[in-house]
Design an enzyme around this catalytic site. Structure first.
Site, mmCIF file in Angstrom:
data_model
loop_
_atom_site.group_PDB
_atom_site.id
_atom_site.type_symbol
_atom_site.label_atom_id
_atom_site.label_comp_id
_atom_site.label_asym_id
_atom_site.label_seq_id
_atom_site.Cartn_x
_atom_site.Cartn_y
_atom_site.Cartn_z
ATOM 1 N N ILE A 489 95.516 -14.870 34.747
ATOM 2 C CA ILE A 489 94.892 -14.115 33.650
ATOM 3 C C ILE A 489 95.963 -13.462 32.707
ATOM 4 O O ILE A 489 95.872 -13.356 31.905
ATOM 5 C CB ILE A 489 93.547 -13.107 34.158
ATOM 6 C CG1 ILE A 489 92.781 -14.162 35.530
ATOM 7 C CG2 ILE A 489 92.390 -12.939 33.593
ATOM 8 C CD1 ILE A 489 91.680 -13.633 35.660
ATOM 9 N N GLY A 490 96.705 -12.466 33.871
ATOM 10 C CA GLY A 490 97.374 -11.326 33.441
ATOM 11 C C GLY A 490 99.145 -11.295 32.870
ATOM 12 O O GLY A 490 99.763 -11.248 33.316
ATOM 13 N N GLY A 491 99.002 -12.778 33.436
ATOM 14 C CA GLY A 491 100.170 -13.522 33.084
ATOM 15 C C GLY A 491 101.122 -13.193 34.399
ATOM 16 O O GLY A 491 102.718 -13.396 34.523
ATOM 17 N N SER A 530 93.693 -7.079 41.337
ATOM 18 C CA SER A 530 95.642 -7.145 41.616
ATOM 19 C C SER A 530 96.469 -7.326 42.177
ATOM 20 O O SER A 530 97.534 -6.455 42.764
ATOM 21 C CB SER A 530 95.764 -5.717 41.359
ATOM 22 O OG SER A 530 95.062 -4.761 40.366
ATOM 23 N N THR A 533 100.454 -11.360 41.369
ATOM 24 C CA THR A 533 101.985 -11.058 41.593
ATOM 25 C C THR A 533 102.323 -10.166 42.607
ATOM 26 O O THR A 533 103.498 -11.145 43.404
ATOM 27 C CB THR A 533 102.422 -10.162 40.649
ATOM 28 O OG1 THR A 533 101.889 -10.826 39.145
ATOM 29 C CG2 THR A 533 103.988 -9.804 40.583
ATOM 30 N N GLY A 716 100.175 -4.051 43.092
ATOM 31 C CA GLY A 716 98.936 -4.531 41.665
ATOM 32 C C GLY A 716 99.824 -3.182 41.083
ATOM 33 O O GLY A 716 99.115 -2.276 40.583
ATOM 34 N N VAL A 717 98.901 -3.631 40.023
ATOM 35 C CA VAL A 717 99.162 -3.021 38.439
ATOM 36 C C VAL A 717 97.744 -3.083 37.922
ATOM 37 O O VAL A 717 97.438 -2.517 36.259
ATOM 38 C CB VAL A 717 100.501 -2.729 37.783
ATOM 39 C CG1 VAL A 717 100.852 -3.163 38.586
ATOM 40 C CG2 VAL A 717 100.139 -4.687 37.034
ATOM 41 N N GLY A 718 96.586 -4.336 37.314
ATOM 42 C CA GLY A 718 95.626 -4.304 36.613
ATOM 43 C C GLY A 718 95.108 -3.783 36.669
ATOM 44 O O GLY A 718 93.808 -3.578 36.131
ATOM 45 N N GLU A 719 94.399 -3.044 37.937
ATOM 46 C CA GLU A 719 92.958 -2.625 38.105
ATOM 47 C C GLU A 719 92.949 -0.943 37.823
ATOM 48 O O GLU A 719 92.298 0.404 37.146
ATOM 49 C CB GLU A 719 92.528 -2.856 38.914
ATOM 50 C CG GLU A 719 92.247 -4.252 39.542
ATOM 51 C CD GLU A 719 91.422 -4.961 40.515
ATOM 52 O OE1 GLU A 719 91.720 -4.685 41.089
ATOM 53 O OE2 GLU A 719 89.834 -4.751 40.743
#
Lengths: 762, 762
Positions: A489-491, A530, A533, A716-719
């Site tokens: 979703i995010g790369g 998240s 990765t 994790g970074v997305g949330e």
């Protein structure tokens, strides 16, 4: 555990994403692109009532319509186990999910699925829906959590008893769960405080806002094996849910994850997949289904509306002494709001000697809530960060100084229990204080009808982990394929490929990532929390290490030396320690692999722990239009501890996206129900998400405190970035107009109402 | 090396094939099932002449036809390297292959591709072909190898010089290669002989007879990456060939192997794939191409016609003293007949003190030959086995006794060099002698116009190996997926799955095999050379062992013991040596895998050596119709050393299929050219393959002498059975009518002609 290198070759660079060309040229295939021979089209009949008993369903007229091949109702679903299924950050009860997929007995919200039709065209299927006769006994709906908690409230499920506190009571209730997290003594703490602030906050349901609606195509073959093509954050999660809902062994189901047009947590639970499977089984033909936007908004899982009470106290010097919160979250039609996560988030940035948090999961006649980016976090942080802001003002302290004084670091205990490993919260506060944004004074508006203010807020997210599987295989031309099960979703195709490239000393573009179906790679948990990765990156790291070891063995074989004699350099070259004349490269070994022992592959599987606690601190400048109540965001800076930014551009993108969604939640987004429980704004014209015109360019500052529990320091970074915005914006509005807003969204009508109350306009 | 077990649980049983349902229900997807949005249809213009110079091609009128999107000719193919590419048993020269794919300068056979068109429909594409103007200067063709070898013969390629013997001559020639294998002194050997027989044999080109014609769909994306869907025996071989022919890196090409409708060697070389790629590149749209049957017969690679001279001598007691052969094989338009393999096969069953074999690879104006099941073996064995039969008769010996006396065993040297490992040739002869068939006397025909006879013949095949890659992954329900790159033609999904099942103690049906694309698994060489159950079975064995080891580690973890304490039993249960109360199963470990360390996968990669020399001995009873020359097969028994029959039914099926094809080659199949080189029988009505009505039920006797160079004793089985039939049938005809036939096919007209010559009819 973190492997500290002075410098990376690939990690930290910004190569073009591997799936970029496919996406911009239209080659990427989404669920809508599936066309199979003999395919039928499925449509769902949905309840017009928020709460009703289904007295009778007559499908005979629909079945008689030419072109209709099958009609199913709740009776067609098998009886299933009352068991919990983990889906990343979300847990679903399979029996509830079955009732959500097709109602039996009662409908519990406007849009609840009642029957489904498969026909030769979507138009015939829609015509058929109109011919299904459903007799309802309409019941009074309950739409507000406080109303729903009352002993005499209409009950959604007369068999539901409260879990946790109150369990011994044993009476039917809409309260599905009540828990308490506590340490220290809050009464004592508040007694020690010089300032105590207590407020109640209210938020409404909001939607993830993915562009691509839910869709699923299923084909049940004559031997009972099933293929499902769908848009999902977790192909294995779909496999497991469909297996349980339709009573088919997991290994008879192949889920092909198509490209995904956004998910944000909303594509972890199944809605259409089991219906498509049952319709295909009944007809022997492939069945394709998709939702229109109204169905998406009415009948998939938004995040909870909530009522949150927060009380916090501090000394004059700003030292927090106690914090207490009550979080009451809408579960929707079935238990399972993210109130537990909200309780974990609410005071997470702060070192608190005394804390008590009560959480309530409460049924209301609205759709079953689902995961949405840092589920339950934004509304919780909105409440706590508003109160913290108020305390800082009472102390006369800069709000970031106040956070620096009280902020958590390694070894501190989170309010809900666990002690923190190395985290970067204080680093984000310091970076915010040193930012150009914070150092630049806010100019007053030249327009006298507008007032400007600046606010800050912090936020936390747990960051998840889970099982993941990766295969890395070498091609003769010296490139490698990375085969993974994680929806990108995010790369994450890029970030995982970069990790492989780093380990093997290759350029990022020489690693080709492929997201494959559930038959073709080991179990991989959902893209959520998240985690990708972190977990799939870790599996990629392990797989690449296996390849690296094998390449060393092949070089040793070619040179007739021991593998220990071979040195693998970061640029993909290999040399022999004892004989400097011996040199080769990864590419040369790859070209010869079939003659030196056969193809080279590496596998990596892991059940990764959480992707490291994530903290962020945001700064926002707003301008409030006194005449209309409209709030504009003038400048926004998000600082976040991202552990290790594998691909900084995508990390920044995640942060920008989180802020954008948080700003929408703060200012405009809401599920708007009438008193009968009808959703009145089920379109993207009426459900108002921010557009590019509503937002400034969001500035990001990446703080890198490597996650000690990941070989490359990934966190994790997305949330995290969706957690602070509502609080930061509310604090900025206070700074602008001196009004403490306690409801989301802070839409013009609400702001104007408060401005009028405060006498700032009329 | 062979792991000798007293008994196997799964190996040797006959489970239903894993792909059975898909195939009988039509779910299996073949190349013809590919439909893509915006797809174009490609057609090929082919030469009407067997030998001509292309003076001019004008494509302008075709290009102007509405609906035509692109036209290509040989000029559109890039210049490519003069290098050899191994394709299992076959070697192709990339430059020749380029000229074969689209002619440049000259056309070399009737049906040689000259241009290709992509259009919006197949009909428009066909119309366009008619509008392409080609001006030819027609040259004299050369169709017979003996003619082609003459110094003044028309030359196909004026730049071609003979390799090997005669290389120093340096003159242009149609003889691409002349080699000699030799040991001992044949002159001396023949001098020692009491009987010497010398004969010349002639065979024609024959076709593999796969049902599904060649087809390929290609899509070149805007970034230059390519996807190809096609019918192939080796997806990685297609990838490599297209990469070289079109000058694209292999990792930019993804080949999706569709289900295959037969190959038998004929689907290892590419014909349409590069054209579809070039047309797609030119148009930006997917291009689908397929051959009609005439194109398949005219323009793909049949196996060589040949002229073979054999001279053998023996003593009165039957001891062979010397053997000499000259094999002259049609290469077709470009070098590369299977004469080398023919030379290896021709005397392989016999212990020969003195042997000399000359091989010639000769160009003629016919299609470039390709691999066909035991390439070059059937015609070679036809020649040698006829002579052996004659010698046995001269000695007054039973032909099987004669073979028993002279047959090879472990340590003997094959005529072309290598010493044999443990083989089962003599075992096949003994089993034939003890068979019901051989022990049952042949009854004379009740019909006075028919004569019956019995013949025997032996045969040999090398059996190949090669690189292969496998991934085995465990599902939560205790089943496993087997991910492989080997096209399944003869039931190898089943055989490889059974090997995994055996290692893990699972039922065969709990292993789900999947043949995936070139992006999704490591390099895997072509399905050819009877290698797959050997090499991919071996990789499966290794992968399953990795899984087994990991399952042991998980059990040890759960029991808090050392892995060495855990015993993994053949039924998939595990126990603890030191604590008999501790028991678990593979399925229980699988259910818990994500909580005990993550998903479980095992990989296996190998470059396997040859799949063990294979020998067979066949018995056939025929009835010759004296009035028509028609030969009917009354009874047929094939005995073969199959090493280890993993799935005996599919081994038997391979043998039955090989015999059926061998019988067709013996009696009816031939490429029938007129004197100008036009193929006159390019349809399956006129190219006469045996039908079920032409054959009796073929009896098989499996001899199992495990291959010492495989962990499970697997030996290649698919090709050996096509080697003996023509010799056995010829010997049976001799037995029936006393006429030694020396040409294939032994069709009614030829037999009748010989019967008339012999005065048996008029």
């Amino acid at each position: 555990m973190a492997e500290e290198k002075k410098q990376f070759r690939v990690i930290g660079t910004r190569p073009i994403r591997h799936d970029g060309t496919d996406k911009v040229t239209g080659y990427a295939r989404y669920g809508a692109d599936i066309h199979l021979s003999g395919m039928l089209y499925g449509k769902v009949l949905r309840s017009p009532h928020a709460h009703a008993v289904i007295k009778r369903i007559d499908t005979s007229k629909a079945e008689a319509l030419p072109g209709v091949m099958a009609v199913i109702t709740g009776r067609d679903l098998p009886e299933v186990a009352d068991r919990l299924e983990e889906l990343g950050e979300q847990v679903t009860n399979i029996r509830d999910e079955s009732h959500n997929v097709l109602a039996t007995g009662k409908v519990l919200y406007h849009g609840h699925a009642v029957a489904a039709v498969a026909a030769v065209s979507p138009h015939v299927a829609e015509e058929a829906l109109k011919l299904i006769e459903v007799e309802y006994e309409v019941l009074e709906p309950v739409l507000d959590v406080l109303e729903a908690m009352k002993p005499d409230a209409p009950l959604l499920n007369p068999n539901l008893r409260t879990r946790g506190i109150g369990e011994e009571d044993g009476k039917p209730s809409n309260i599905a769960q009540h828990f308490q997290n506590k340490h220290g003594d809050v009464e004592k703490g508040f007694a020690e405080a010089d300032y105590v602030v207590e407020r109640e906050f209210r938020t409404t349901m909001v939607h993830q806002g993915y562009i691509e609606p839910q869709n699923a195509t299923a084909y049940v073959r004559p031997d009972g094996s099933v293929t499902i093509w769908c848009s999902t954050q977790g192909a294995f999660a779909v496999r497991s849910q469909v297996a349980q809902l339709c009573k088919i062994p997991v290994s008879k189901i192949k889920v092909v994850p198509m490209e995904i047009g956004g998910g944000f947590g909303g594509k972890t639970v199944v809605y259409l997949e089991p219906l498509a499977v049952l319709l295909s089984k009944k007809t022997g033909r492939p069945v394709k289904m998709w939702m229109n936007r109204a169905e998406v908004l009415q009948a998939t899982g938004p995040t909870s509306g909530s009522v949150i009470r927060v009380k916090m106290g501090c000394k004059k010097d700003g030292t927090l002494t106690a914090a207490q919160a009550t979080l009451i979250y809408e579960a929707g039609a079935f238990p399972g709001s993210p109130v537990g996560a909200g309780a974990g988030v609410i005071f997470a940035p702060y070192r608190l000697p005394n804390v008590q948090i009560d959480g309530y999961d409460v049924l209301v006649n609205k759709p079953k809530t689902g995961a949405y980016r840092a589920p339950g976090g934004t509304n919780a942080a909105f409440a706590a960060e508003s109160v913290v802001d108020e305390l800082a003002r009472l102390c006369g302290m800069d709000p970031l100084e106040f956070r620096l004084k009280n902020g958590v670091k390694e070894g501190d205990r989170r309010a809900d229990g666990p002690r923190l490993p190395r985290v970067g919260y204080l680093e984000t506060v310091r970076a915010a204080m040193e930012s150009d944004h914070y150092k630049t004074p806010l100019e007053p508006s030249p327009d006298p009808t507008k007032r400007r203010g600046r606010g800050v807020a912090s936020g936390f997210w747990f960051n998840g982990g889970g099982p993941s599987s990766v295969l890395v295989k070498v091609n003769e031309d010296g490139t490698v394929d990375l085969i993974e099960g994680s929806t990108d979703i995010g790369g994450t195709r890029a970030s995982c490929a970069m990790i492989v490239a780093e380990v093997l000393g290759l350029p990022a573009e020489d690693v080709h990532p492929h997201v494959v179906d559930t038959d073709s790679i080991g179990y991989t948990s959902v893209t959520g929390g998240s985690s990708v990765t972190h977990k799939t990156g870790w599996a990629s790291y392990l797989a690449a290490q296996e390849v690296r070891e094998e390449v060393i063995r092949r070089a040793a074989l070619l040179w007739s030396v021991e593998p220990a004699e071979v040195e693998y350099h970061d640029d993909g070259t290999l040399t022999c320690k004892s004989d400097p004349s011996k040199k080769t490269t990864f590419k040369e070994i790859a070209a010869q692999m079939n003659r030196t022992g056969g193809p080279i592959e590496g596998k990596g599987t892991i059940n990764a722990g959480g992707a490291g606690p994530g903290f962020g601190t945001h700064i926002v400048d707003v301008e409030v239009d006194i005449e209309t109540g409209k709030v504009d965001i003038l400048r926004y800076t998000a600082v976040q501890d991202v552990g290790r930014a594998i691909h900084p551009a995508y990390v920044e993108g995640q942060i920008e996206g989180g802020v954008a969604q948080g700003a929408g939640w703060a200012l405009t987004e809401e599920y708007y129900y009438d008193e009968k429980g009808h959703l009145l704004n089920s379109s993207l014209l009426d459900y108002r998400m921010p557009t590019a015109l509503d937002l400034p360019l969001i500035e990001t500052i990446l703080v890198e405190v490597p996650n000690p529990n990941h070989p490359l320091g990934v966190r994790g970074v997305g949330e995290t970035p969706i957690v602070p915005p509502a609080g930061a914006i509310a604090n900025a509005i206070y700074d602008a107009v001196g009004i403490r807003l306690t409801r989301l969204p802070m839409k013009p009508s609400y702001v104007l109402e408060e401005l009028i109350k405060a006498g700032l306009t009329s």
